[in-house]
Design a protein around this motif. Structure first.
Motif, PDB file in Angstrom:
ATOM      1  N   TYR A  99      10.505 -14.937   1.942  1.00 21.69           N
ATOM      2  CA  TYR A  99      11.562 -15.908   2.284  1.00 21.69           C
ATOM      3  C   TYR A  99      11.278 -16.636   3.603  1.00 21.69           C
ATOM      4  CZ  TYR A  99      14.061 -13.513  -1.433  1.00 21.69           C
ATOM      5  OH  TYR A  99      14.430 -12.983  -2.658  1.00 21.69           O
ATOM      6  N   ASP A 100       9.995 -16.687   3.997  1.00 25.97           N
ATOM      7  CA  ASP A 100       9.602 -17.386   5.231  1.00 25.97           C
ATOM      8  C   ASP A 100      10.393 -16.910   6.444  1.00 25.97           C
ATOM      9  OD1 ASP A 100       7.905 -19.066   3.627  1.00 25.97           O
ATOM     10  OD2 ASP A 100       9.679 -20.240   3.106  1.00 25.97           O
ATOM     11  N   GLY A 101      10.821 -15.647   6.433  1.00 21.66           N
ATOM     12  CA  GLY A 101      11.555 -15.090   7.556  1.00 21.66           C
ATOM     13  C   GLY A 101      12.981 -15.601   7.678  1.00 21.66           C
ATOM     14  N   LYS A 102      13.495 -16.225   6.613  1.00 16.02           N
ATOM     15  CA  LYS A 102      14.827 -16.829   6.664  1.00 16.02           C
ATOM     16  C   LYS A 102      15.757 -16.222   5.618  1.00 16.02           C
ATOM     17  CE  LYS A 102      13.422 -21.499   8.215  1.00 16.02           C
ATOM     18  NZ  LYS A 102      12.690 -21.030   9.329  1.00 16.02           N
ATOM     19  N   VAL A 103      16.856 -15.650   6.088  1.00 17.59           N
ATOM     20  CA  VAL A 103      17.852 -15.089   5.177  1.00 17.59           C
ATOM     21  C   VAL A 103      18.441 -16.203   4.306  1.00 17.59           C
ATOM     22  CG1 VAL A 103      20.070 -13.865   5.054  1.00 17.59           C
ATOM     23  CG2 VAL A 103      18.362 -13.183   6.757  1.00 17.59           C
ATOM     24  N   SER A 104      18.589 -17.403   4.867  1.00 21.39           N
ATOM     25  CA  SER A 104      19.164 -18.527   4.116  1.00 21.39           C
ATOM     26  C   SER A 104      18.351 -18.878   2.866  1.00 21.39           C
ATOM     27  CB  SER A 104      19.294 -19.762   5.010  1.00 21.39           C
ATOM     28  OG  SER A 104      18.025 -20.149   5.507  1.00 21.39           O
ATOM     29  N   ARG A 105      17.054 -18.562   2.882  1.00 16.60           N
ATOM     30  CA  ARG A 105      16.208 -18.841   1.708  1.00 16.60           C
ATOM     31  C   ARG A 105      16.640 -18.010   0.498  1.00 16.60           C
ATOM     32  NH1 ARG A 105      13.957 -22.417   4.325  1.00 16.60           N
ATOM     33  NH2 ARG A 105      11.770 -22.727   4.799  1.00 16.60           N
ATOM     34  N   ILE A 106      17.240 -16.851   0.749  1.00 12.23           N
ATOM     35  CA  ILE A 106      17.727 -16.029  -0.366  1.00 12.23           C
ATOM     36  C   ILE A 106      18.757 -16.845  -1.144  1.00 12.23           C
ATOM     37  CG2 ILE A 106      18.988 -13.922  -1.005  1.00 12.23           C
ATOM     38  CD1 ILE A 106      17.758 -12.634   1.590  1.00 12.23           C
ATOM     39  N   ARG A 107      19.634 -17.525  -0.430  1.00  9.13           N
ATOM     40  CA  ARG A 107      20.644 -18.380  -1.072  1.00  9.13           C
ATOM     41  C   ARG A 107      19.989 -19.590  -1.723  1.00  9.13           C
ATOM     42  NH1 ARG A 107      23.193 -20.378  -4.328  1.00  9.13           N
ATOM     43  NH2 ARG A 107      25.001 -21.726  -4.069  1.00  9.13           N
ATOM     44  N   GLU A 108      19.086 -20.245  -0.991  1.00  4.85           N
ATOM     45  CA  GLU A 108      18.435 -21.456  -1.513  1.00  4.85           C
ATOM     46  C   GLU A 108      17.703 -21.191  -2.824  1.00  4.85           C
ATOM     47  OE1 GLU A 108      15.842 -22.841   1.603  1.00  4.85           O
ATOM     48  OE2 GLU A 108      17.526 -23.110   2.993  1.00  4.85           O
TER      49      GLU A 108
END
Length: 144
Positions: A99-108
């Motif tokens: 997720y490229d170190g981003k929790v927001s990517r889980i949502r995206e």
């Protein structure tokens, strides 16, 4: 009866949608998801994030296993410290790699709330309870 500790109790503004806030709540949710007193989980969170500044997957993931065990110990999170340290390192590694170190990517990368829950539960040490704790707060932002 005491209320469940929430993000704002820890000074985390998940409504901002800011990446660092999302990771802080992800970490706190992970700690709260274990069979351990909430106040101890909160103290362990404060030791890791506030005292040691490990507030991103990269910063926490760059710690040694022993450093994480020691930080958990500072918060008296000792019952599961060794397995938790191991899982936190794996959690940070998975966040970085997938997720490229981003929790927001889980949502995206998820079509809906159910898929977000499934992706959360794919992290070692995260089950339905931890996913529920995380989504209790973040769901208000991600699924308006």
């Amino acid at each position: 009866m005491a209320h469940d500790i929430n993000a704002s109790d820890l000074g985390i503004d998940v409504a901002s949608g800011e990446e660092r806030a999302l990771f802080k709540w992800f970490l706190a949710s992970f700690l709260f998801g274990k069979r351990i007193q909430q106040e101890i989980a909160a103290d362990a969170y404060r030791a890791i994030v506030e005292k040691h500044g490990r507030d991103t997957p990269r910063k926490l993931g760059s710690c040694s296993w022993q450093q994480i065990v020691d930080m958990l110990g500072e918060g008296h999170y000792v019952r599961y410290d060794e397995s938790t340290a191991d899982r936190l390192l794996k959690l940070c590694d998975k966040l970085e790699k997938e997720y490229d170190g981003k929790v927001s990517r889980i949502r995206e990368r998820s079509a809906d709330r159910r898929e977000v829950q499934k992706r959360l539960e794919a992290f070692e040490g995260i089950g339905p309870k931890t996913a529920e704790i995380f989504l209790r707060e973040v769901g208000k932002v991600w699924f308006r």
